[in-house]
Design a protein around this motif. Structure first.
Motif, PDB file in Angstrom:
ATOM      1  N   THR A 198      14.716 104.365  13.531  1.00 31.11           N
ATOM      2  CA  THR A 198      16.168 104.232  13.518  1.00 31.11           C
ATOM      3  C   THR A 198      16.754 105.113  12.424  1.00 31.11           C
ATOM      4  OG1 THR A 198      16.006 101.933  14.246  1.00 31.11           O
ATOM      5  CG2 THR A 198      18.104 102.637  13.299  1.00 31.11           C
ATOM      6  N   ALA A 199      17.732 105.915  12.780  1.00 30.54           N
ATOM      7  CA  ALA A 199      18.432 106.733  11.787  1.00 30.54           C
ATOM      8  C   ALA A 199      19.443 105.843  11.072  1.00 30.54           C
ATOM      9  CB  ALA A 199      19.125 107.908  12.463  1.00 30.54           C
ATOM     10  N   GLU A 200      19.172 105.544   9.795  1.00 27.51           N
ATOM     11  CA  GLU A 200      20.027 104.645   9.030  1.00 27.51           C
ATOM     12  C   GLU A 200      21.212 105.377   8.405  1.00 27.51           C
ATOM     13  OE1 GLU A 200      17.169 101.414   7.089  1.00 27.51           O
ATOM     14  OE2 GLU A 200      16.620 103.450   6.493  1.00 27.51           O
ATOM     15  N   TYR A 201      20.988 106.658   8.093  1.00 23.82           N
ATOM     16  CA  TYR A 201      22.050 107.432   7.430  1.00 23.82           C
ATOM     17  C   TYR A 201      21.888 108.896   7.812  1.00 23.82           C
ATOM     18  CZ  TYR A 201      25.051 109.417   3.801  1.00 23.82           C
ATOM     19  OH  TYR A 201      26.039 110.092   3.145  1.00 23.82           O
ATOM     20  N   THR A 202      22.978 109.528   8.266  1.00 24.46           N
ATOM     21  CA  THR A 202      22.954 110.950   8.642  1.00 24.46           C
ATOM     22  C   THR A 202      24.255 111.603   8.205  1.00 24.46           C
ATOM     23  OG1 THR A 202      23.830 110.428  10.845  1.00 24.46           O
ATOM     24  CG2 THR A 202      21.436 110.596  10.639  1.00 24.46           C
ATOM     25  N   SER A 208      18.193 109.327   6.434  1.00 28.04           N
ATOM     26  CA  SER A 208      17.355 108.184   6.068  1.00 28.04           C
ATOM     27  C   SER A 208      16.894 107.508   7.349  1.00 28.04           C
ATOM     28  CB  SER A 208      18.141 107.192   5.198  1.00 28.04           C
ATOM     29  OG  SER A 208      17.289 106.185   4.686  1.00 28.04           O
ATOM     30  N   VAL A 209      15.589 107.287   7.457  1.00 23.63           N
ATOM     31  CA  VAL A 209      14.984 106.787   8.692  1.00 23.63           C
ATOM     32  C   VAL A 209      14.229 105.491   8.414  1.00 23.63           C
ATOM     33  CG1 VAL A 209      13.186 107.241  10.403  1.00 23.63           C
ATOM     34  CG2 VAL A 209      14.798 109.026   9.814  1.00 23.63           C
ATOM     35  N   LEU A 210      14.369 104.542   9.307  1.00 28.12           N
ATOM     36  CA  LEU A 210      13.606 103.288   9.269  1.00 28.12           C
ATOM     37  C   LEU A 210      12.583 103.304  10.391  1.00 28.12           C
ATOM     38  CD1 LEU A 210      13.037 100.230   8.663  1.00 28.12           C
ATOM     39  CD2 LEU A 210      14.933  99.720  10.208  1.00 28.12           C
ATOM     40  N   LEU A 211      11.326 103.073  10.051  1.00 25.25           N
ATOM     41  CA  LEU A 211      10.272 102.907  11.057  1.00 25.25           C
ATOM     42  C   LEU A 211       9.906 101.434  11.114  1.00 25.25           C
ATOM     43  CD1 LEU A 211       8.027 103.788  13.022  1.00 25.25           C
ATOM     44  CD2 LEU A 211       6.592 104.263  11.027  1.00 25.25           C
ATOM     45  N   VAL A 224       7.650  97.594   8.142  1.00 23.78           N
ATOM     46  CA  VAL A 224       8.867  98.365   7.914  1.00 23.78           C
ATOM     47  C   VAL A 224       8.576  99.474   6.907  1.00 23.78           C
ATOM     48  CG1 VAL A 224      11.165  98.314   6.905  1.00 23.78           C
ATOM     49  CG2 VAL A 224      10.482  96.520   8.472  1.00 23.78           C
ATOM     50  N   THR A 225       8.977 100.693   7.246  1.00 27.37           N
ATOM     51  CA  THR A 225       8.843 101.831   6.341  1.00 27.37           C
ATOM     52  C   THR A 225      10.138 102.621   6.348  1.00 27.37           C
ATOM     53  OG1 THR A 225       6.473 102.004   6.843  1.00 27.37           O
ATOM     54  CG2 THR A 225       7.508 103.900   5.793  1.00 27.37           C
ATOM     55  N   HIS A 226      10.621 102.983   5.160  1.00 26.31           N
ATOM     56  CA  HIS A 226      11.819 103.810   5.042  1.00 26.31           C
ATOM     57  C   HIS A 226      11.431 105.192   4.538  1.00 26.31           C
ATOM     58  CE1 HIS A 226      14.682 100.443   5.495  1.00 26.31           C
ATOM     59  NE2 HIS A 226      13.792  99.734   4.816  1.00 26.31           N
ATOM     60  N   SER A 227      12.098 106.233   5.039  1.00 21.27           N
ATOM     61  CA  SER A 227      11.860 107.601   4.582  1.00 21.27           C
ATOM     62  C   SER A 227      13.176 108.354   4.539  1.00 21.27           C
ATOM     63  CB  SER A 227      10.878 108.330   5.507  1.00 21.27           C
ATOM     64  OG  SER A 227       9.622 107.678   5.524  1.00 21.27           O
ATOM     65  N   VAL A 228      13.304 109.248   3.552  1.00 21.72           N
ATOM     66  CA  VAL A 228      14.522 110.036   3.382  1.00 21.72           C
ATOM     67  C   VAL A 228      14.165 111.514   3.446  1.00 21.72           C
ATOM     68  CG1 VAL A 228      16.478 110.537   1.852  1.00 21.72           C
ATOM     69  CG2 VAL A 228      15.519 108.222   1.933  1.00 21.72           C
ATOM     70  N   TYR A 229      15.010 112.314   4.121  1.00 19.60           N
ATOM     71  CA  TYR A 229      14.742 113.739   4.302  1.00 19.60           C
ATOM     72  C   TYR A 229      15.976 114.568   3.962  1.00 19.60           C
ATOM     73  CZ  TYR A 229      10.889 111.764   6.962  1.00 19.60           C
ATOM     74  OH  TYR A 229       9.788 111.022   7.335  1.00 19.60           O
ATOM     75  N   ASP A 230      15.714 115.770   3.479  1.00 19.93           N
ATOM     76  CA  ASP A 230      16.768 116.737   3.184  1.00 19.93           C
ATOM     77  C   ASP A 230      16.995 117.577   4.433  1.00 19.93           C
ATOM     78  OD1 ASP A 230      18.408 118.773   2.281  1.00 19.93           O
ATOM     79  OD2 ASP A 230      17.335 119.035   0.378  1.00 19.93           O
ATOM     80  N   LEU A 231      18.162 117.493   5.026  1.00 21.21           N
ATOM     81  CA  LEU A 231      18.444 118.216   6.269  1.00 21.21           C
ATOM     82  C   LEU A 231      18.707 119.698   6.054  1.00 21.21           C
ATOM     83  CD1 LEU A 231      20.614 115.644   8.239  1.00 21.21           C
ATOM     84  CD2 LEU A 231      18.180 116.151   8.486  1.00 21.21           C
ATOM     85  N   SER A 304      12.407 103.388  -1.218  1.00 17.85           N
ATOM     86  CA  SER A 304      13.863 103.331  -1.330  1.00 17.85           C
ATOM     87  C   SER A 304      14.522 104.195  -0.262  1.00 17.85           C
ATOM     88  CB  SER A 304      14.289 103.757  -2.730  1.00 17.85           C
ATOM     89  OG  SER A 304      13.665 102.909  -3.689  1.00 17.85           O
ATOM     90  N   TYR A 305      15.804 103.894   0.029  1.00 19.79           N
ATOM     91  CA  TYR A 305      16.431 104.522   1.187  1.00 19.79           C
ATOM     92  C   TYR A 305      17.945 104.527   1.060  1.00 19.79           C
ATOM     93  CZ  TYR A 305      16.766  99.554   2.488  1.00 19.79           C
ATOM     94  OH  TYR A 305      17.013  98.205   2.492  1.00 19.79           O
ATOM     95  N   LEU A 306      18.597 105.148   2.037  1.00 21.51           N
ATOM     96  CA  LEU A 306      20.061 105.215   2.099  1.00 21.51           C
ATOM     97  C   LEU A 306      20.538 104.346   3.258  1.00 21.51           C
ATOM     98  CD1 LEU A 306      20.482 109.103   1.801  1.00 21.51           C
ATOM     99  CD2 LEU A 306      20.175 107.434  -0.049  1.00 21.51           C
ATOM    100  N   LEU A 307      21.566 103.575   3.018  1.00 21.90           N
ATOM    101  CA  LEU A 307      22.113 102.731   4.076  1.00 21.90           C
ATOM    102  C   LEU A 307      23.597 102.503   3.809  1.00 21.90           C
ATOM    103  CD1 LEU A 307      21.494 101.048   6.627  1.00 21.90           C
ATOM    104  CD2 LEU A 307      21.079  99.095   5.122  1.00 21.90           C
ATOM    105  N   ASP A 308      24.407 102.707   4.844  1.00 14.61           N
ATOM    106  CA  ASP A 308      25.857 102.563   4.716  1.00 14.61           C
ATOM    107  C   ASP A 308      26.362 103.464   3.584  1.00 14.61           C
ATOM    108  OD1 ASP A 308      25.785 100.695   6.769  1.00 14.61           O
ATOM    109  OD2 ASP A 308      25.435  99.045   5.388  1.00 14.61           O
ATOM    110  N   ASP A 309      26.841 102.859   2.507  1.00 14.38           N
ATOM    111  CA  ASP A 309      27.394 103.655   1.406  1.00 14.38           C
ATOM    112  C   ASP A 309      26.611 103.417   0.123  1.00 14.38           C
ATOM    113  OD1 ASP A 309      28.078 101.065   0.980  1.00 14.38           O
ATOM    114  OD2 ASP A 309      30.196 101.420   0.558  1.00 14.38           O
ATOM    115  N   SER A 310      25.304 103.153   0.224  1.00 13.27           N
ATOM    116  CA  SER A 310      24.541 102.824  -0.977  1.00 13.27           C
ATOM    117  C   SER A 310      23.104 103.346  -0.917  1.00 13.27           C
ATOM    118  CB  SER A 310      24.516 101.305  -1.192  1.00 13.27           C
ATOM    119  OG  SER A 310      23.851 100.667  -0.109  1.00 13.27           O
ATOM    120  N   VAL A 311      22.516 103.498  -2.112  1.00 12.40           N
ATOM    121  CA  VAL A 311      21.091 103.775  -2.271  1.00 12.40           C
ATOM    122  C   VAL A 311      20.421 102.447  -2.575  1.00 12.40           C
ATOM    123  CG1 VAL A 311      19.345 104.989  -3.627  1.00 12.40           C
ATOM    124  CG2 VAL A 311      21.541 106.088  -3.149  1.00 12.40           C
ATOM    125  N   ARG A 312      19.378 102.123  -1.832  1.00 10.00           N
ATOM    126  CA  ARG A 312      18.735 100.815  -1.966  1.00 10.00           C
ATOM    127  C   ARG A 312      17.286 100.973  -2.424  1.00 10.00           C
ATOM    128  NH1 ARG A 312      21.814  96.817   2.160  1.00 10.00           N
ATOM    129  NH2 ARG A 312      23.798  97.942   2.131  1.00 10.00           N
TER     130      ARG A 312
END
Length: 364
Positions: A198-202, A208-211, A224-231, A304-312
Motif C-alpha cells: 500500500t502506498a501510504e504517502y506519495t 512510503s510503502v506498507l507491506l 507489517v513492514t514499512h519502507s521509504v523511497y526517494d522518487l 519508520s515511515y511517512l503517513l498523512d502529514d507526519s513522520v512516524r
C-alpha cells in the motif's frame, strides 16, 4: 495520493507490448569515467546496451548478499519490466535469470550469462531456457548514471497482468522502484500470495510503502513492514539515518514522551471495554507500562515511515508475558508521530526529508 494499493510485482510482467527498438551497437550510451572505473570489480546499478547487436535494452541490478535482484526492458517499453534474479558463479560470471511465465512465475524462461570487462562493461550472452525453442544472442552492456529526476508525479496503473504498478516519469527511477519492491516482497516472511503493498504517502518526491502479509498456521499471524523511497533516485531512505546525530538524544526523549501518551490512550480505551473480549490481563497492562522508546530502539528498529502529514517512528512492543494473541493486537499499533514541521529541527541539512517542510512544494 495516499492509501493506493499495490500488488507486488513478484513475477515477470507481461511482455505483450509494442516491438522493442532496433539500434546499432554504437547507439548505446557512453559509460562515464567514474562508472567505468567502479565497474571494474563490481556490478553497477544501471546498464544500457544491446542484445544481438540490434535490440536496445536497459538493466537495473541491485546486489543483496549473494543474490542480485534486477529488472530489464526493451526500449521503448519502459513502463513495465522483466524480473531478473541471479548470482555470481564460481567462475566470476554473473547468471541472471528472467521470469515471464505468468502461470508459473517462479519458473525461469531465459537467462543472461555475463562477465565484467576491464572497462566496466558487461559482455556475454542471453539465451532461452527449456521448454522454449533454443535461441541465443550476444549481449553488450555499458554502465550509465541517470540524472536525478525532476518530475516525481506518481502514476499507479494496472498492466496486462492485472497487477498494480507504480511509476514516475523517469524510466530509470521507475525501474529501480520495481526492483526495490520485488526485494521487499522476497525478504518478507509471509506466505506467498498474502503480500499486499500500500502506498501510504506519495508527495514531495517521496514514497512510503506498507507491506502487509500473513503467516497461516494454527492461527493467522500478520506481518507489517514499512519502507521509504526517494522518487528522484529510486533509492531507499532509512528515516533514522536522516536524523542529525547531535539531535538523536533530544528526538529519542521526545519520541518516548509521545509514546507514553499513545500507550496511556490505548490502556484507557481497553479499560473501558467489558465482556470476555474486552480489557487486558494484569501482566499485559504491566508490560505496556514498562515500554520505553530508547536510543537502543532508535538504533535497532528501523521501521519508520511517512503517513498523512507526519513522520512516524515505529515501536515494537516486547515483554516477557506477551502472548501471541496479544502480540497481534499490537502489530503496527504504536508509532510516535512528528508533524512535517516538527521533524525539521532534527534532520540533517541535506536530508531528502527536508522536502516535507510546510513551505516545500517539490514534486507536487
Amino acid at each position: 495520493m495516499v492509501g493506493a494499493v499495490l500488488l507486488a510485482a513478484c513475477s515477470g510482467p507481461s511482455t505483450s507490448e509494442k516491438a522493442p527498438t532496433v539500434v546499432s551497437q554504437n547507439a548505446a550510451p557512453t559509460a562515464s569515467a567514474s562508472a567505468a572505473t567502479a565497474g571494474k570489480d563490481t556490478l553497477q546499478t544501471f546498464y544500457a546496451g544491446t542484445l544481438g547487436g540490434k535490440l536496445a535494452v536497459r538493466l537495473c541490478l541491485v546486489p543483496f548478499d549473494t543474490t542480485v535482484y534486477g529488472d530489464y526492458y526493451y526500449e521503448p517499453r519502459s513502463g513495465s519490466g522483466i524480473a531478473l534474479l541471479g548470482e555470481r558463479r564460481p567462475s566470476g560470471q554473473w547468471r541472471l535469470r528472467e521470469f515471464t511465465n505468468q502461470k508459473h512465475p517462479d519458473r525461469p524462461t531465459a537467462e543472461f550469462l555475463l562477465a565484467l570487462q576491464p572497462d566496466g562493461s558487461l559482455a556475454g550472452t542471453w539465451r532461452t531456457l527449456p521448454p522454449a525453442r533454443p535461441r541465443q544472442l550476444p549481449v553488450t552492456l555499458l554502465p550509465y548514471t541517470p540524472p536525478p529526476a525532476a518530475d516525481c508525479r506518481v502514476r499507479i496503473t494496472s498492466p496486462d497482468s492485472e497487477e498494480l504498478a507504480i511509476t514516475v516519469p523517469s524510466a530509470a527511477v521507475s525501474q529501480m522502484l520495481r526492483v526495490q519492491l520485488r526485494m521487499l516482497v522476497a525478504d518478507d516472511n509471509g506466505d506467498p500470495g498474502t503480500q499486499m503493498l500500500t502506498a501510504e504517502y506519495t508527495d514531495n518526491c517521496l514514497l512510503s510503502v506498507l507491506l502487509h502479509s500473513e503467516m497461516v498456521g494454527a492461527s493467522v499471524t500478520p506481518g507489517v513492514t514499512h519502507s521509504v523511497y526517494d522518487l528522484r533516485t529510486g533509492d531507499g531512505i532509512l528515516v533514522e539515518g536522516e536524523i542529525d546525530p547531535k539531535k538523536v538524544p533530544a528526538l529519542v526523549a521526545e519520541a518516548n514522551r509521545r509514546l507514553q501518551v499513545q500507550l496511556q490512550h490505548f490502556l484507557n480505551d481497553y479499560s473501558n471495554q467489558e465482556g470476555e473480549s474486552g480489557g487486558l490481563l494484569e501482566e499485559d497492562v504491566a508490560g505496556l507500562r514498562e515500554q520505553r522508546y530508547t536510543r537502543a530502539t532508535f538504533d535497532a528498529y528501523n521501521g519508520s515511515y511517512l503517513l498523512d502529514d507526519s513522520v512516524r517512528f515505529a515501536f515494537p512492543v516486547q515483554y516477557e508475558a506477551m502472548s501471541s494473541f496479544i502480540s497481534k493486537m499490537y502489530t503496527d499499533a504504536f508509532a510516535p508521530a512528528f508533524s512535517f514541521a516538527e521533524i525539521q529541527p532534527y534532520l540533517l541539512p541535506n536530508s531528502p526529508l527536508r522536502r516535507l517542510a510546510p513551505a516545500s512544494h517539490a514534486g507536487r
